[in-house]
Design a protein around this motif. Structure first.
Motif, PDB file in Angstrom:
ATOM      1  N   ILE A 125       0.106  -6.473   7.923  1.00  0.00           N
ATOM      2  CA  ILE A 125       1.153  -5.458   7.997  1.00  0.00           C
ATOM      3  C   ILE A 125       2.479  -6.190   8.236  1.00  0.00           C
ATOM      4  CG2 ILE A 125       2.070  -3.482   9.280  1.00  0.00           C
ATOM      5  CD1 ILE A 125      -0.782  -2.862  10.196  1.00  0.00           C
ATOM      6  N   ILE A 126       3.480  -5.864   7.406  1.00  0.00           N
ATOM      7  CA  ILE A 126       4.823  -6.397   7.669  1.00  0.00           C
ATOM      8  C   ILE A 126       5.600  -5.324   8.418  1.00  0.00           C
ATOM      9  CG2 ILE A 126       6.876  -7.477   6.712  1.00  0.00           C
ATOM     10  CD1 ILE A 126       5.402  -7.901   4.117  1.00  0.00           C
ATOM     11  N   SER A 159       0.824  -1.211   0.000  1.00  0.00           N
ATOM     12  CA  SER A 159       0.000   0.000   0.000  1.00  0.00           C
ATOM     13  C   SER A 159       0.855   1.257   0.000  1.00  0.00           C
ATOM     14  CB  SER A 159      -0.911  -0.032   1.222  1.00  0.00           C
ATOM     15  OG  SER A 159      -1.052   1.235   1.788  1.00  0.00           O
ATOM     16  N   ALA A 160       0.247   2.368  -0.445  1.00  0.00           N
ATOM     17  CA  ALA A 160       0.931   3.666  -0.410  1.00  0.00           C
ATOM     18  C   ALA A 160       1.164   4.101   1.034  1.00  0.00           C
ATOM     19  CB  ALA A 160       0.103   4.710  -1.150  1.00  0.00           C
ATOM     20  N   ARG A 161       0.366   3.553   1.960  1.00  0.00           N
ATOM     21  CA  ARG A 161       0.561   3.888   3.373  1.00  0.00           C
ATOM     22  C   ARG A 161       1.610   2.954   3.984  1.00  0.00           C
ATOM     23  NH1 ARG A 161      -4.123   3.216   6.688  1.00  0.00           N
ATOM     24  NH2 ARG A 161      -4.577   1.497   5.295  1.00  0.00           N
ATOM     25  N   SER A 162       2.748   2.888   3.355  1.00  0.00           N
ATOM     26  CA  SER A 162       3.835   2.038   3.827  1.00  0.00           C
ATOM     27  C   SER A 162       5.077   2.889   4.001  1.00  0.00           C
ATOM     28  CB  SER A 162       4.115   0.918   2.820  1.00  0.00           C
ATOM     29  OG  SER A 162       2.992   0.078   2.695  1.00  0.00           O
ATOM     30  N   GLY A 205       6.536   0.086   8.571  1.00  0.00           N
ATOM     31  CA  GLY A 205       5.868  -1.146   8.171  1.00  0.00           C
ATOM     32  C   GLY A 205       5.240  -1.018   6.797  1.00  0.00           C
ATOM     33  N   TYR A 206       4.980  -2.186   6.175  1.00  0.00           N
ATOM     34  CA  TYR A 206       4.310  -2.238   4.876  1.00  0.00           C
ATOM     35  C   TYR A 206       2.903  -2.773   5.105  1.00  0.00           C
ATOM     36  CZ  TYR A 206       8.862  -1.950   2.405  1.00  0.00           C
ATOM     37  OH  TYR A 206      10.089  -1.562   1.913  1.00  0.00           O
ATOM     38  N   ARG A 207       1.901  -1.990   4.703  1.00  0.00           N
ATOM     39  CA  ARG A 207       0.527  -2.475   4.740  1.00  0.00           C
ATOM     40  C   ARG A 207       0.231  -3.162   3.419  1.00  0.00           C
ATOM     41  NH1 ARG A 207      -2.469   0.370   8.722  1.00  0.00           N
ATOM     42  NH2 ARG A 207      -1.031   1.638   9.918  1.00  0.00           N
ATOM     43  N   LEU A 208      -0.426  -4.302   3.483  1.00  0.00           N
ATOM     44  CA  LEU A 208      -0.674  -5.097   2.280  1.00  0.00           C
ATOM     45  C   LEU A 208      -2.157  -5.068   1.917  1.00  0.00           C
ATOM     46  CD1 LEU A 208       1.561  -8.209   3.040  1.00  0.00           C
ATOM     47  CD2 LEU A 208       2.187  -6.057   1.930  1.00  0.00           C
ATOM     48  N   ILE A 209      -2.412  -4.954   0.609  1.00  0.00           N
ATOM     49  CA  ILE A 209      -3.774  -4.948   0.095  1.00  0.00           C
ATOM     50  C   ILE A 209      -3.932  -6.145  -0.832  1.00  0.00           C
ATOM     51  CG2 ILE A 209      -5.470  -3.597  -1.223  1.00  0.00           C
ATOM     52  CD1 ILE A 209      -3.676  -1.140  -0.707  1.00  0.00           C
ATOM     53  N   GLY A 210      -5.107  -6.747  -0.824  1.00  0.00           N
ATOM     54  CA  GLY A 210      -5.323  -7.855  -1.758  1.00  0.00           C
ATOM     55  C   GLY A 210      -6.318  -8.869  -1.232  1.00  0.00           C
ATOM     56  N   GLY A 211      -6.567  -8.846   0.031  1.00  0.00           N
ATOM     57  CA  GLY A 211      -7.516  -9.792   0.605  1.00  0.00           C
ATOM     58  C   GLY A 211      -7.669  -9.503   2.071  1.00  0.00           C
ATOM     59  N   ALA A 268      11.468  -2.877  -1.925  1.00  0.00           N
ATOM     60  CA  ALA A 268      10.175  -2.925  -2.624  1.00  0.00           C
ATOM     61  C   ALA A 268       9.460  -1.585  -2.447  1.00  0.00           C
ATOM     62  CB  ALA A 268       9.325  -4.063  -2.078  1.00  0.00           C
ATOM     63  N   THR A 269       8.929  -1.051  -3.517  1.00  0.00           N
ATOM     64  CA  THR A 269       8.258   0.247  -3.461  1.00  0.00           C
ATOM     65  C   THR A 269       6.762   0.057  -3.237  1.00  0.00           C
ATOM     66  OG1 THR A 269       8.059   0.116  -5.849  1.00  0.00           O
ATOM     67  CG2 THR A 269       9.858   1.457  -4.984  1.00  0.00           C
ATOM     68  N   PRO A 270       6.104   1.078  -2.670  1.00  0.00           N
ATOM     69  CA  PRO A 270       4.639   1.047  -2.608  1.00  0.00           C
ATOM     70  C   PRO A 270       4.077   0.821  -4.009  1.00  0.00           C
ATOM     71  CG  PRO A 270       5.462   2.856  -1.288  1.00  0.00           C
ATOM     72  CD  PRO A 270       6.642   2.299  -2.024  1.00  0.00           C
ATOM     73  N   GLY A 271       3.063   0.002  -4.115  1.00  0.00           N
ATOM     74  CA  GLY A 271       2.492  -0.311  -5.419  1.00  0.00           C
ATOM     75  C   GLY A 271       3.011  -1.603  -6.007  1.00  0.00           C
ATOM     76  N   SER A 272       4.176  -2.072  -5.525  1.00  0.00           N
ATOM     77  CA  SER A 272       4.692  -3.319  -6.074  1.00  0.00           C
ATOM     78  C   SER A 272       3.976  -4.506  -5.437  1.00  0.00           C
ATOM     79  CB  SER A 272       6.207  -3.415  -5.923  1.00  0.00           C
ATOM     80  OG  SER A 272       6.589  -3.254  -4.585  1.00  0.00           O
TER      81      SER A 272
END
Lengths: 231, 325
Positions: free
Chosen positions: B256-257, B214-217, B221-227, B285-289
């Motif tokens: 969230i990682i 997510s862009a909010r990473s 931490g990295y927030r994940l979108i997809g499910g 890894a960039t947001p959006g990847s």
């Protein structure tokens, strides 16, 4: 004991042994069985003291009835390490809350204790009663976590428990004396905070330039003293 | 010394992290791509842990006040020194007054700039890394800004050694880790404490979903979108220690990682943990990847670090040899 693997062996008595799980190859979480109480927390403190002297243990990070071990290198034999921890858990006497006594003068209520009315209302008490109950208690530092030097304080009188906010206060000042659920604490950083501010204390909780940077350590006791009341 | 000329936001001084202070509530900080930082230091003959600049917003420009050896590693970027191109994964020497400019990477998220002798800011609790929340470490505990003057230490390697050489980055040099053609970054994880609390359907979803960062990473931490990963019966975890790489699942179900600036404690169920050998790749890894998880055993996770360590050992040996020629 399960170490995140379907076929991990069981060691010790399942009901009374800690749950041990890995967080990657460099960290292991040991969780005390049963409910939260100071007896179990004392056993966690003792376990943390003991294992932090073991080779390859970079540090033992105390949580609420749990401790995370961080390793320098991935341990060679996870099963043996887990078994040694379980064995130690059953053998080790717990540590009492025998740390230093910290006294914290508090300005209760007022501009920085803006949630005091809400706490009083929920408790069905006057604001003065909330202040009296909070300042009469003696608290135990269970763990230091969440932000540098922030102590989770156990021992809050159930009459003034107050749930965390669903929408955090945006910029709660460092030094805010707060209630979050069944715990109380002193905010260390000025930042968004979901706990309820009932007062303010001008005490240096954390000094990064010091070898021992945190005023509060697990096992310390804390008393809040009424410095002033602003209603 | 160097003077920062342009630095948009969130560029900080980092070393390999502040270890041993979690028990005081102090998160580790440290480079998001520790392999790139260590490689940059090895090119210059520094300790792996010497502090450099983690650049994650661009363009970035600085001026050298004295002749200084430096290296650029990490994301695949374009840079110029006094107007001439400098390749990524390269070390060279700047003359006093030279200006270095770095533009946004083509691939990857973070460029590391290391200096012969390292950045010489004081160690706080054993590390020079910037702790933004706590406001200490690095340069006054904050992000770099135009006008900042950053001190550089004395170079341990001889100042008349040979520079101007480069190395292959780890994703090229280490066999078998390059992304497949589908542009999905494969990240290896081990199961973590609460994996078994999730239903088989949720577990399957975790492994098969193509998760978008997510862009909010950020470094926290990295927030994940997809499910959505939900529990049949929600659990209240007691506050416990966490480390970078842990994949937590908050009640809303989007994982969230936790990364370098993660809090020292968490209370959400833990699905998995990214293995150490892949954490640096995630740091690029960039947001959006898009990423996908695959499971490895403890033994495989330990073994996976060997090629990374070998890469750094060989890089250092080669660089030492080359500088001495």
């Amino acid at each position: 004991m399960s170490i995140n693997q379907p076929n991990a062996p069981f060691v010790g008595t399942i009901e009374k042994s800690p749950k041990i799980s890995l967080i990657g190859t460099l960290a292991m979480l040991v969780e005390a069985p049963g409910d939260f109480d100071l007896l179990q927390q004392g056993r966690i403190w003792a376990l943390a003291d003991a294992v932090s002297t073991w080779p390859n243990v970079q540090e033992a990070v105390i949580g609420v009835t749990n401790v995370m071990l961080v390793f320098e290198q991935p341990p060679a034999d996870i099963g043996m390490l887990g078994a040694a921890i379980v064995e130690l858990w059953h053998r080790l006497p717990g540590r009492k809350a025998d740390g230093k006594l910290i006294e914290i003068p508090v300005v209760y209520g007022g501009e920085l204790g803006f949630d005091l009315p809400a706490v009083a209302k929920r408790a069905g008490l006057s604001e003065r009663d909330v202040i009296r109950i909070h300042s009469e208690g003696e608290y135990t530092v269970c763990a230091v976590a969440s932000s540098p030097g922030f102590g989770y304080l156990h021992g809050l009188d159930p009459r003034i428990h107050m749930p965390r906010k669903s929408v955090p206060s945006l910029n709660m000042r460092a030094g805010s004396v707060t209630i979050g659920g069944m715990q109380t604490g002193v905010a260390v950083l000025t930042s968004p905070n979901g706990w309820n501010a009932i007062g303010w204390a001008s005490v240096a909780m954390f000094d990064p330039s010091s070898e021992q940077p945190s005023l509060m350590l697990p096992g310390d006791r804390v008393k809040f003293r009424i410095d002033r009341i602003e209603l | 010394m160097i003077e920062i000329l342009t630095s948009p936001a969130f560029n900080t001084i980092q070393d390999l992290g502040r270890h041993g202070a979690r028990r005081f509530g102090v998160s580790t900080s440290g480079a998001m791509d520790p392999v790139a930082l260590a490689a940059g230091n090895a090119l210059l003959g520094n300790d792996d842990n010497a502090a450099g600049i983690e650049i994650q917003t661009f363009p970035f420009r600085l001026r050298f006040s004295a002749d200084t050896a430096f290296a650029l590693t990490g994301a695949d970027h374009d840079a110029t020194l006094a107007g001439s191109a400098v390749r990524p994964w390269w070390c060279t020497r700047a003359k006093a007054g030279d200006v270095l400019a770095i533009t946004a990477p083509r691939r990857g998220a973070r460029v590391y700039m290391t200096f012969g002798g390292g950045i010489d800011v004081p160690r706080v609790l054993g590390s020079r890394s910037t702790h933004l929340r706590g406001g200490f470490g690095g340069l006054e505990g904050r992000t770099l800004q135009a006008g900042d003057v950053v001190p550089i230490g004395n170079s341990p390697s001889s100042s008349d050694g040979r520079f101007d050489f480069g190395v292959a980055p780890p994703d090229v040099a280490i066999a078998g880790i390059a992304s497949a053609d589908d542009r999905v970054l494969r990240i290896r994880v081990m199961r973590a404490g609460e994996y078994d609390l999730f239903s088989e359907a949720m577990q399957a979803s975790f492994w098969t979903t193509r998760w978008k960062i997510s862009a909010r990473s950020d470094r926290g931490g990295y927030r994940l979108i997809g499910g959505k990963l939900t529990l049949d019966a929600p659990v209240e975890m007691r506050s416990h220690g966490v480390v970078a790489g842990v994949v937590q699942v908050p009640p809303a179900g989007e994982p969230i990682i936790q990364m370098s600036d993660a809090n020292t404690a968490g209370g959400y169920p833990k699905m998995a943990a990214v293995i150490q050998a892949d954490l640096w790749r995630l740091g690029q890894a960039t947001p959006g990847s898009v990423i996908a998880f695959s499971e490895v055993s403890y033994q495989d996770a330990v073994a996976a670090m060997a090629p990374v360590n070998d890469y750094l050992v060989k890089l250092r040996a080669t660089a030492d040899l080359y500088r001495a020629l």
